[in-house]
Design an enzyme around this catalytic site. Structure first.
Site, PDB file in Angstrom:
ATOM      1  N   ASN A  65     -22.964-109.373 104.095  1.00 52.10           N
ATOM      2  CA  ASN A  65     -21.942-110.352 103.805  1.00 52.10           C
ATOM      3  C   ASN A  65     -20.719-109.974 104.336  1.00 52.10           C
ATOM      4  OD1 ASN A  65     -20.292-112.826 104.198  1.00 52.10           O
ATOM      5  ND2 ASN A  65     -20.565-112.748 101.709  1.00 52.10           N
TER       6      ASN A  65
ATOM      7  N   LYS B 213     -17.874-110.736 104.737  1.00 48.50           N
ATOM      8  CA  LYS B 213     -16.881-111.528 104.014  1.00 48.50           C
ATOM      9  C   LYS B 213     -15.885-111.924 105.404  1.00 48.50           C
ATOM     10  CE  LYS B 213     -17.632-110.284  99.234  1.00 48.50           C
ATOM     11  NZ  LYS B 213     -18.230-111.470  98.303  1.00 48.50           N
TER      12      LYS B 213
ATOM     13  N   HIS C 234     -21.319-120.380  99.624  1.00 44.52           N
ATOM     14  CA  HIS C 234     -20.941-119.646  99.470  1.00 44.52           C
ATOM     15  C   HIS C 234     -20.149-119.503  98.110  1.00 44.52           C
ATOM     16  CE1 HIS C 234     -19.310-116.116  98.011  1.00 44.52           C
ATOM     17  NE2 HIS C 234     -20.195-114.784  98.676  1.00 44.52           N
TER      18      HIS C 234
ATOM     19  N   GLU D  65     -17.530-118.995  97.280  1.00 43.88           N
ATOM     20  CA  GLU D  65     -16.302-118.436  97.487  1.00 43.88           C
ATOM     21  C   GLU D  65     -16.023-119.839  98.540  1.00 43.88           C
ATOM     22  OE1 GLU D  65     -16.022-114.365  99.721  1.00 43.88           O
ATOM     23  OE2 GLU D  65     -16.193-113.357  97.272  1.00 43.88           O
TER      24      GLU D  65
ATOM     25  N   GLU E 267     -26.329-116.006  93.107  1.00 39.97           N
ATOM     26  CA  GLU E 267     -25.554-115.534  93.302  1.00 39.97           C
ATOM     27  C   GLU E 267     -24.432-115.604  92.138  1.00 39.97           C
ATOM     28  OE1 GLU E 267     -24.498-113.332  97.352  1.00 39.97           O
ATOM     29  OE2 GLU E 267     -23.072-115.317  96.804  1.00 39.97           O
TER      30      GLU E 267
ATOM     31  N   GLY F 298     -18.179-109.918  93.326  1.00 38.32           N
ATOM     32  CA  GLY F 298     -16.794-109.031  93.969  1.00 38.32           C
ATOM     33  C   GLY F 298     -16.647-107.877  92.271  1.00 38.32           C
TER      34      GLY F 298
ATOM     35  N   SER G 170     -22.731-108.064  93.562  1.00 36.26           N
ATOM     36  CA  SER G 170     -22.524-106.672  93.305  1.00 36.26           C
ATOM     37  C   SER G 170     -23.299-105.743  93.067  1.00 36.26           C
ATOM     38  CB  SER G 170     -21.559-106.658  91.702  1.00 36.26           C
ATOM     39  OG  SER G 170     -20.870-107.105  91.639  1.00 36.26           O
TER      40      SER G 170
ATOM     41  N   GLY H 167     -22.452-108.039  99.689  1.00 34.79           N
ATOM     42  CA  GLY H 167     -21.197-108.167 100.072  1.00 34.79           C
ATOM     43  C   GLY H 167     -20.499-107.181 100.629  1.00 34.79           C
ATOM     44  N   GLY H 168     -19.957-106.652  99.416  1.00 35.81           N
ATOM     45  CA  GLY H 168     -18.304-105.851  99.116  1.00 35.81           C
ATOM     46  C   GLY H 168     -18.995-104.584 100.136  1.00 35.81           C
TER      47      GLY H 168
HETATM   48  C1  PEP Z   1     -21.235-111.809  98.484  1.00 34.69           C
HETATM   49  O1  PEP Z   1     -20.592-111.571  99.149  1.00 34.69           O
HETATM   50  O2  PEP Z   1     -21.988-113.227  98.561  1.00 34.69           O
HETATM   51  C2  PEP Z   1     -21.510-110.576  97.544  1.00 34.69           C
HETATM   52  C3  PEP Z   1     -22.548-111.008  96.713  1.00 34.69           C
HETATM   53  O3  PEP Z   1     -20.290-110.552  97.073  1.00 34.69           O
HETATM   54  P1  PEP Z   1     -20.726-108.836  96.387  1.00 34.69           P
HETATM   55  O4  PEP Z   1     -21.522-107.827  96.752  1.00 34.69           O
HETATM   56  O5  PEP Z   1     -18.883-108.346  96.598  1.00 34.69           O
HETATM   57  O6  PEP Z   1     -20.454-108.758  94.514  1.00 34.69           O
END
Ligand code: PEP
Length: 248
Positions: free
Chosen positions: A7, A9, A90, A92, A163, A169, A208, A229-230
């Site tokens: 992802n 983002k 999600h 966010e 999640e 994040g 994460s 994500g990150g």
């Molecule tokens: C996400 O975008 O759903 C996510 C899990 O981000 P991250 O890996 O940065 O925590």
């Protein structure tokens, strides 16, 4: 075989950078064919991403197919582009005001168009502290899925991404065994309500995940894959993550 959902983002901030990143995904995807790789770039880059022969997910969609909905993107448009997956709910987006009712309508629109939903659920730090994790997850699942029973019956596959909001994040990932237990709970809630074949239910952990902790998540039998994500936009990280996932 395990699934990796990348992802991006709202990244990267230029088409040139997006192309470089997508090219790397294409190369690494070819090297690591034992991974079900799904890439979720921003809407704007989806048609560019198509040229890299990647399996794609949208990060969101609207619940109508077309009409006077300025700024929205419909599942019909995504389908036409060749996108097969849509991330729905999600955290966010929930933080921006998306409700379980909207999420339910989006799930229906995705299934109606024969796309595959990746439904995200998760508790906040406060809810976790208060011992409400299971209660919150059950409500999120029931409100998103119960109105869509008939569509779910016919669904080819559905992905549930557990999640925990506090883990997204933050670098503060969930203990993999605890995540696995919670995912077993989620699976039981779904199976008790719906006539979904277990093999059509794909369980994903997100929060994460990076190259250092991914192995401990993928080791868990309940965990079919991870949503990253990150780390998904960091080139060295994504190379390592895909290589590790390829060994399963
Ligand atoms: C996400 O975008 O759903 C996510 C899990 O981000 P991250 O890996 O940065 O925590």
């Amino acid at each position: 075989m395990k699934t990796i959902i990348a992802n991006f983002k709202m990244n990267p901030s230029s088409i040139e950078e997006a192309k470089q990143l997508l090219e790397l995904y294409k190369q690494e995807g070819k090297k690591n064919q034992n991974v079900d790789l799904i890439v979720a770039p921003p809407f704007l880059y989806l048609s560019i991403a198509k040229q890299f022969n990647l399996e794609l997910a949208a990060q969101n969609c609207f619940y109508e197919d077309q009409g006077a909905f300025t700024g929205e993107i419909s599942p019909l448009m995504l389908k036409d582009l060749g996108v097969h997956y849509v991330i729905i709910g999600h955290s966010e987006r929930r933080q921006l005001g998306e409700t379980n009712e909207m999420i339910s309508k989006k799930i229906q629109a995705v299934l109606r168009n024969h796309l595959i939903p990746i439904l995200c659920v998760g508790e906040t730090q406060q809810e976790r502290k208060e011992g409400k994790t299971q209660e919150v997850l059950k409500i999120q699942l029931e409100q998103a899925l119960l109105p869509n029973k008939d569509y779910l019956l016919q669904a080819e596959k559905i992905f549930i991404a557990y999640e925990p909001v506090w883990a997204i994040g933050t670098g503060d990932f969930c203990d993999p065994r605890e995540a696995s237990e919670t995912m077993e709970f989620i699976k039981n809630v779904i199976v008790s309500h719906f006539d979904i074949r277990i093999s059509n239910l794909i369980m994903i952990y997100g929060g994460s995940v990076d190259s250092k902790n991914i192995d401990n998540f993928l080791k868990q039998v309940e965990i079919n894959g991870v949503l990253v994500g990150g780390a998904s936009i960091k080139k060295e990280e994504l190379v390592k993550i895909l290589a590790i996932a390829n060994s399963y």
